[in-house]
Design an enzyme around this catalytic site. Sequence first.
Site, short mmCIF file in Angstrom:
data_model
loop_
_atom_site.label_atom_id
_atom_site.label_comp_id
_atom_site.label_asym_id
_atom_site.label_seq_id
_atom_site.Cartn_x
_atom_site.Cartn_y
_atom_site.Cartn_z
N THR A 58 0.76 -1.47 0.13
CA THR A 58 0.00 -0.18 -0.12
C THR A 58 0.90 1.15 -0.04
O THR A 58 0.26 2.32 -0.41
CB THR A 58 -0.78 0.13 1.25
OG1 THR A 58 -1.93 1.33 1.10
CG2 THR A 58 -0.19 0.22 2.53
N TYR A 59 2.09 1.19 0.37
CA TYR A 59 3.03 2.50 0.52
C TYR A 59 2.98 3.03 -0.89
O TYR A 59 3.91 2.39 -1.93
CB TYR A 59 4.21 2.02 1.13
CG TYR A 59 4.35 1.69 2.40
CD1 TYR A 59 3.08 1.87 3.29
CD2 TYR A 59 5.41 0.94 3.18
CE1 TYR A 59 3.16 1.44 4.63
CE2 TYR A 59 5.54 0.47 4.16
CZ TYR A 59 4.28 0.72 5.03
OH TYR A 59 4.29 0.11 6.56
N SER A 60 2.59 4.30 -1.01
CA SER A 60 2.54 5.13 -2.42
C SER A 60 1.96 4.23 -3.44
O SER A 60 2.64 4.21 -4.43
CB SER A 60 4.00 5.54 -2.84
OG SER A 60 4.55 6.03 -1.82
N GLN A 61 0.98 3.41 -3.08
CA GLN A 61 0.17 2.61 -3.84
C GLN A 61 1.07 1.59 -4.92
O GLN A 61 0.93 1.58 -6.13
CB GLN A 61 -0.49 3.46 -4.90
CG GLN A 61 -2.13 3.72 -4.14
CD GLN A 61 -2.73 2.87 -3.85
OE1 GLN A 61 -3.35 1.93 -4.92
NE2 GLN A 61 -3.09 2.25 -2.58
N LYS A 86 3.86 -6.34 3.04
CA LYS A 86 2.63 -6.66 3.77
C LYS A 86 1.56 -6.89 2.77
O LYS A 86 1.49 -6.29 1.53
CB LYS A 86 2.48 -5.58 4.91
CG LYS A 86 3.57 -5.44 5.50
CD LYS A 86 3.11 -4.14 6.97
CE LYS A 86 4.36 -3.30 7.35
NZ LYS A 86 5.10 -2.55 6.51
#
Length: 326
Positions: A58-61, A86
């Site tokens: 999910t980080y920066s999609q 994750k």
Amino acid sequence: MRYVNLGQTGLSVSRVCLGMMSFGNDSDRPWVLDEEAAEPIVKAAVDGGVTFFDTADTYSQGASEVATWRLVGKFLSRDEAVIATKVFMPMTPGANGRGLSRKHVLSAIDASLSRLGLDYVDLYQIHRWDHHTPIEETMEALHDVVRAGKARYLGASSMYGWQFAKAQHVAARHGWTPFVSMQNHYNLVYREEEREMIPLCLDQGVGVIPWSPLARGVLAGNRSRAGDKHTRRSETDPLTEYLYSQPTDFDVVERVAEVAADRDVPPAQVALAWLLAKPGVTAPIIGATQQLHLADALAAEELTLTDDEIKRLEEPYVPHPVLGHV
């Protein structure tokens, strides 16, 4: 840099883990660095002995995963590096593009490996607890990820102690792969994990790899009791206000500053040294957007606090509501 095994596994990790959330692009977090700006920080981490790197889909999609191995792979071989990511957060439209269903877990690991450019990750973690999927379904799907060779170990993140115990029990009952690590919310400002989760991890031999070890920079002095904000992140990170808004939080921040002044070191070093000294903690996950942030983390790994200093640091703490599970 010292190296320790992650929980009761044979996996050796550095006592400092570099969090890769700060690298990728600024699509959802204005303080995130692009790969060019991040490269010197990653190189300095490797030069300092860091071998453990944590990201998430999910980080920066997804851009953080893309950046992770493109950066780390410049300085370490695949066998030297320990790469963690994750699954859980929304990644595609629709109800099946999130959570811990079998459908999403099996899709998400393939997507993560594609973005990372790797055949496997060392540690595959559930980012949160899924209230809408039976834990039996999740644990079997994760076991299949390991059996397929796409992950070497499994980890979990913020949840209640009873939920973690239930997941481990389900895995043991069926002969599935258990979690070997817990990435939880733990720092001098937020110590509720000491009540249930950390004793559970100590009892079961699970490694603890805390997120937000500096309380999103609050323990390093990026905000004041009066509400002044001194960094780009503190100005633009809404989670900081949500997680660290109790007035008594700044009693702890000020105590850290006092101990640091007595030691003639930055407050960040003292706060991280405290965490590194706590039972069960394997490796705090450090976010760094400047070389100085990394230098403090590396120095903290070598800083030993006295029993009296630890007592002084812990004395101002007051209980909090549970924060960070959603």
